[in-house]
Scaffold this motif. Structure first.
Motif, PDB file in Angstrom:
ATOM      1  N   PHE A 255     -34.047 -71.163-120.350  1.00  0.00           N
ATOM      2  CA  PHE A 255     -33.935 -69.794-120.851  1.00  0.00           C
ATOM      3  C   PHE A 255     -32.793 -69.049-120.163  1.00  0.00           C
ATOM      4  CE2 PHE A 255     -38.262 -71.135-121.713  1.00  0.00           C
ATOM      5  CZ  PHE A 255     -38.430 -70.718-123.035  1.00  0.00           C
ATOM      6  N   GLU A 256     -32.423 -67.923-120.758  1.00  0.00           N
ATOM      7  CA  GLU A 256     -31.297 -67.130-120.286  1.00  0.00           C
ATOM      8  C   GLU A 256     -31.771 -66.010-119.354  1.00  0.00           C
ATOM      9  OE1 GLU A 256     -28.167 -67.957-120.881  1.00  0.00           O
ATOM     10  OE2 GLU A 256     -28.965 -69.691-121.979  1.00  0.00           O
ATOM     11  N   PRO A 257     -30.866 -65.456-118.540  1.00  0.00           N
ATOM     12  CA  PRO A 257     -31.251 -64.387-117.608  1.00  0.00           C
ATOM     13  C   PRO A 257     -31.950 -63.209-118.270  1.00  0.00           C
ATOM     14  CG  PRO A 257     -29.078 -65.194-117.058  1.00  0.00           C
ATOM     15  CD  PRO A 257     -29.467 -65.883-118.332  1.00  0.00           C
ATOM     16  N   ASP A 258     -31.534 -62.843-119.480  1.00  0.00           N
ATOM     17  CA  ASP A 258     -32.149 -61.697-120.167  1.00  0.00           C
ATOM     18  C   ASP A 258     -33.618 -61.931-120.503  1.00  0.00           C
ATOM     19  OD1 ASP A 258     -29.859 -60.179-120.083  1.00  0.00           O
ATOM     20  OD2 ASP A 258     -29.148 -60.821-122.051  1.00  0.00           O
ATOM     21  N   ASP A 259     -34.049 -63.178-120.459  1.00  0.00           N
ATOM     22  CA  ASP A 259     -35.424 -63.511-120.848  1.00  0.00           C
ATOM     23  C   ASP A 259     -36.431 -63.303-119.726  1.00  0.00           C
ATOM     24  OD1 ASP A 259     -34.506 -64.363-123.361  1.00  0.00           O
ATOM     25  OD2 ASP A 259     -34.103 -66.389-122.623  1.00  0.00           O
ATOM     26  N   PHE A 260     -35.971 -63.014-118.515  1.00  0.00           N
ATOM     27  CA  PHE A 260     -36.847 -63.079-117.342  1.00  0.00           C
ATOM     28  C   PHE A 260     -37.337 -61.715-116.877  1.00  0.00           C
ATOM     29  CE2 PHE A 260     -35.080 -67.226-117.262  1.00  0.00           C
ATOM     30  CZ  PHE A 260     -35.981 -68.021-116.572  1.00  0.00           C
ATOM     31  N   ILE A 261     -38.615 -61.679-116.535  1.00  0.00           N
ATOM     32  CA  ILE A 261     -39.201 -60.588-115.758  1.00  0.00           C
ATOM     33  C   ILE A 261     -39.779 -61.227-114.498  1.00  0.00           C
ATOM     34  CG2 ILE A 261     -41.034 -58.862-115.626  1.00  0.00           C
ATOM     35  CD1 ILE A 261     -40.709 -58.418-118.614  1.00  0.00           C
ATOM     36  N   VAL A 262     -39.329 -60.770-113.353  1.00  0.00           N
ATOM     37  CA  VAL A 262     -39.723 -61.367-112.069  1.00  0.00           C
ATOM     38  C   VAL A 262     -40.880 -60.569-111.479  1.00  0.00           C
ATOM     39  CG1 VAL A 262     -38.944 -62.016-109.765  1.00  0.00           C
ATOM     40  CG2 VAL A 262     -37.367 -62.174-111.708  1.00  0.00           C
ATOM     41  N   VAL A 263     -41.880 -61.282-110.989  1.00  0.00           N
ATOM     42  CA  VAL A 263     -43.059 -60.651-110.390  1.00  0.00           C
ATOM     43  C   VAL A 263     -43.020 -60.870-108.882  1.00  0.00           C
ATOM     44  CG1 VAL A 263     -45.563 -60.488-110.386  1.00  0.00           C
ATOM     45  CG2 VAL A 263     -44.361 -61.142-112.484  1.00  0.00           C
ATOM     46  N   ASP A 264     -42.997 -59.781-108.139  1.00  0.00           N
ATOM     47  CA  ASP A 264     -43.021 -59.841-106.680  1.00  0.00           C
ATOM     48  C   ASP A 264     -44.290 -59.190-106.157  1.00  0.00           C
ATOM     49  OD1 ASP A 264     -40.779 -61.147-105.453  1.00  0.00           O
ATOM     50  OD2 ASP A 264     -39.505 -59.600-106.332  1.00  0.00           O
ATOM     51  N   TYR A 265     -44.756 -59.677-105.020  1.00  0.00           N
ATOM     52  CA  TYR A 265     -45.921 -59.077-104.358  1.00  0.00           C
ATOM     53  C   TYR A 265     -45.428 -58.325-103.144  1.00  0.00           C
ATOM     54  CZ  TYR A 265     -50.718 -58.613-102.671  1.00  0.00           C
ATOM     55  OH  TYR A 265     -51.922 -58.114-102.267  1.00  0.00           O
ATOM     56  N   GLU A 266     -45.518 -57.000-103.189  1.00  0.00           N
ATOM     57  CA  GLU A 266     -45.039 -56.159-102.103  1.00  0.00           C
ATOM     58  C   GLU A 266     -46.062 -55.070-101.793  1.00  0.00           C
ATOM     59  OE1 GLU A 266     -41.302 -54.517-103.187  1.00  0.00           O
ATOM     60  OE2 GLU A 266     -40.326 -56.455-103.520  1.00  0.00           O
ATOM     61  N   ASN A 267     -46.359 -54.912-100.524  1.00  0.00           N
ATOM     62  CA  ASN A 267     -47.280 -53.851-100.086  1.00  0.00           C
ATOM     63  C   ASN A 267     -48.592 -53.882-100.860  1.00  0.00           C
ATOM     64  OD1 ASN A 267     -45.286 -52.859 -98.275  1.00  0.00           O
ATOM     65  ND2 ASN A 267     -44.330 -51.726 -99.960  1.00  0.00           N
ATOM     66  N   ASP A 268     -49.144 -55.092-100.987  1.00  0.00           N
ATOM     67  CA  ASP A 268     -50.433 -55.288-101.658  1.00  0.00           C
ATOM     68  C   ASP A 268     -50.394 -54.913-103.128  1.00  0.00           C
ATOM     69  OD1 ASP A 268     -51.666 -56.280 -99.365  1.00  0.00           O
ATOM     70  OD2 ASP A 268     -52.198 -54.274 -98.659  1.00  0.00           O
ATOM     71  N   GLU A 269     -49.230 -54.971-103.755  1.00  0.00           N
ATOM     72  CA  GLU A 269     -49.102 -54.670-105.178  1.00  0.00           C
ATOM     73  C   GLU A 269     -48.194 -55.698-105.846  1.00  0.00           C
ATOM     74  OE1 GLU A 269     -49.372 -49.770-105.025  1.00  0.00           O
ATOM     75  OE2 GLU A 269     -47.478 -50.763-105.479  1.00  0.00           O
ATOM     76  N   PHE A 270     -48.486 -56.020-107.102  1.00  0.00           N
ATOM     77  CA  PHE A 270     -47.590 -56.842-107.893  1.00  0.00           C
ATOM     78  C   PHE A 270     -46.625 -55.928-108.639  1.00  0.00           C
ATOM     79  CE2 PHE A 270     -51.144 -59.834-107.434  1.00  0.00           C
ATOM     80  CZ  PHE A 270     -50.435 -60.968-107.050  1.00  0.00           C
ATOM     81  N   LYS A 271     -45.325 -56.231-108.532  1.00  0.00           N
ATOM     82  CA  LYS A 271     -44.301 -55.423-109.174  1.00  0.00           C
ATOM     83  C   LYS A 271     -43.511 -56.281-110.148  1.00  0.00           C
ATOM     84  CE  LYS A 271     -43.862 -52.238-105.278  1.00  0.00           C
ATOM     85  NZ  LYS A 271     -42.950 -51.598-104.305  1.00  0.00           N
ATOM     86  N   PHE A 272     -43.329 -55.752-111.363  1.00  0.00           N
ATOM     87  CA  PHE A 272     -42.648 -56.466-112.430  1.00  0.00           C
ATOM     88  C   PHE A 272     -41.266 -55.835-112.640  1.00  0.00           C
ATOM     89  CE2 PHE A 272     -47.075 -57.128-112.883  1.00  0.00           C
ATOM     90  CZ  PHE A 272     -47.270 -58.324-113.559  1.00  0.00           C
ATOM     91  N   GLU A 273     -40.230 -56.673-112.640  1.00  0.00           N
ATOM     92  CA  GLU A 273     -38.884 -56.143-112.799  1.00  0.00           C
ATOM     93  C   GLU A 273     -38.052 -57.100-113.646  1.00  0.00           C
ATOM     94  OE1 GLU A 273     -35.161 -54.411-110.096  1.00  0.00           O
ATOM     95  OE2 GLU A 273     -36.875 -55.391-109.144  1.00  0.00           O
ATOM     96  N   ARG A 274     -37.406 -56.553-114.669  1.00  0.00           N
ATOM     97  CA  ARG A 274     -36.543 -57.370-115.507  1.00  0.00           C
ATOM     98  C   ARG A 274     -35.274 -57.734-114.745  1.00  0.00           C
ATOM     99  NH1 ARG A 274     -36.352 -58.854-120.606  1.00  0.00           N
ATOM    100  NH2 ARG A 274     -38.127 -57.541-121.178  1.00  0.00           N
ATOM    101  N   PHE A 275     -34.794 -58.952-114.965  1.00  0.00           N
ATOM    102  CA  PHE A 275     -33.572 -59.397-114.320  1.00  0.00           C
ATOM    103  C   PHE A 275     -32.388 -58.831-115.112  1.00  0.00           C
ATOM    104  CE2 PHE A 275     -30.394 -62.670-113.092  1.00  0.00           C
ATOM    105  CZ  PHE A 275     -30.477 -62.498-111.728  1.00  0.00           C
TER     106      PHE A 275
END
Length: 414
Positions: A255-275
């Protein structure tokens, strides 16, 4: 009920007193707020409403649906804006094809009339395929050919039926007698692939508007992942939205970069961010030589691809305080997520923890115990002091950097 509510509310009702959900559906939207009903000890819908933005009048219309109710009244509303949002939500489907055991529904006889749509667990796979073969044979043949690309021995489905039920069987291309084989003779990966290609290659008009698929890669051969990715792209190009949660490099590379949403775990929370484009530009030279899967594996996307998860059962309150206030903060600098199970008391050997928290252990890279720590009084959170304490109390810790295995960090007895 208390455990169910704790599982839904972030760290329980003492930390989270409400949950809000907001969905944007082109120009329509849906919003809901959940709160705790202390009197009845349940979660209720404090309010929910649908929405529509008029480009002509430049006004947001937000007709309400429910208020302080145990269940939304969206299914009964006749308000046009609510109906529009409801119809869209009904076309969003979540699928799990993880159960490929002998007791999986799709391997047992199913009512021949259960063929209107594919169930979320593919339990009605046989009657659904039979309906496609009868009414949409071109689409049915596309499914057969897709299966043959990853299982060359596969000839066709053998859908045995009587007056009421139909059973999923299949034919081997070299089976001259034509006796056929049980679905139980399929590998788990092939069985799961059949479920997924049936979902994606069904007639276009039968596709859900949004398809959510959890970890499609489990059990699949690498070549099957490549075939699956091409099928997903074709479905998206036909107008459906496909959301998958995945981790393997092979599938991500398709897949291409535009297709991705990255999930990070920070400060006891899951954060979703598009690449986004800014991040893509920063890695422009990298993308000239590497694909997205490799980029993710090297943790240049985030998502802690090589994060070590460390479970630390403790003996008492003092040790728990040390883990929460010092050890977790120190380890986070090395991409290590440390956590401590609630409710553990004395006798905290690793074997005992494994017995009581088996499923939790399997989600961890390492397990260690912390005991005999009695001098937390007056200790601050400085790294200098924490490194001294860690060296004395933590055992069997493996630290991995995002890009390469880092040398054992100073102060650790690894």
């Amino acid at each position: 009920m208390e455990e169910q509510r704790r599982g839904f509310l972030h760290f329980g009702s003492s930390t989270t007193d409400e949950i809000s959900i907001s969905l944007t559906l082109k120009r329509n939207k849906y919003f809901a707020r959940f709160i705790k009903d202390n009197e009845n000890d349940i979660l209720i819908i404090n309010s929910d409403f649908a929405g529509f933005y008029s480009q002509i009048s430049e006004i947001d219309y937000n007709p309400s649906i429910s208020y302080n109710s145990s269940e939304s009244d969206i299914k009964n509303s006749i308000k046009p804006i609510v109906v529009k949002s409801r119809d869209y939500l009904k076309q969003c489907k979540l699928y799990h094809f993880h159960d490929t055991s002998e007791k999986a529904k799709f391997k047992s006889p199913q009512d021949i009339d259960n063929n209107d749509f594919l169930w979320s667990d593919a339990g009605n796979l046989a009657p659904f395929l039979l309906g496609l073969k009868k009414d949409f044979n071109d689409d049915y043949q596309n499914i057969v050919q897709a299966v043959q690309t990853v299982a060359p021995y596969f000839h066709d489905f053998d859908l045995k039926k009587d007056n009421k039920d139909v059973l999923l069987r299949w034919q081997h291309k070299n089976d001259l007698e034509g006796a056929g084989f049980s679905a139980n003779n399929l590998s788990d990966g092939t069985a799961k692939f059949i479920c997924m290609v049936t979902l994606f290659l069904q007639p276009k008009d039968m596709h859900p508007k949004t398809i959510v698929l959890d970890e499609p890669e489990i059990g699949l051969h690498l070549d099957a992942l490549t075939v699956l990715s091409e099928i997903i792209k074709a479905v998206v190009n036909d107008g459906s939205q496909v959301i998958i949660s995945t981790q393997p490099v092979t599938l991500a590379n398709c897949f291409e970069p535009d297709d991705f949403i990255v999930v990070d775990y920070e400060n006891d929370e899951f954060k979703f961010e598009r690449f986004g484009k800014d991040k893509q530009e920063a890695l422009k030279e990298w993308f000239e030589n590497y694909q997205m899967g490799t980029t993710w594996e090297e943790n240049l996307l985030g998502g802690y691809a090589k994060m070590t998860r460390l479970l630390i059962p403790v003996e008492g309150k003092s040790e728990r305080k040390f883990v929460d206030q010092i050890l977790k903060l120190y380890l986070s600098d090395f991409n290590v997520y440390a956590y401590n199970p609630q409710g553990m008391k004395s006798n905290i050997s690793v074997d005992r923890v494994s017995e009581k928290l088996n499923s939790l252990i399997h989600n961890c890279d390492f397990v260690t115990t912390l005991y005999e720590f009695n001098d937390l009084e007056g200790v601050n959170n400085s790294k200098e002091i924490s490194s001294q304490r860690i060296g004395k109390n933590a055992k069997y810790i493996k630290i991995q950097n995002a890009l390469k295995i880092r040398e054992e960090c100073q102060g650790f007895n690894a």
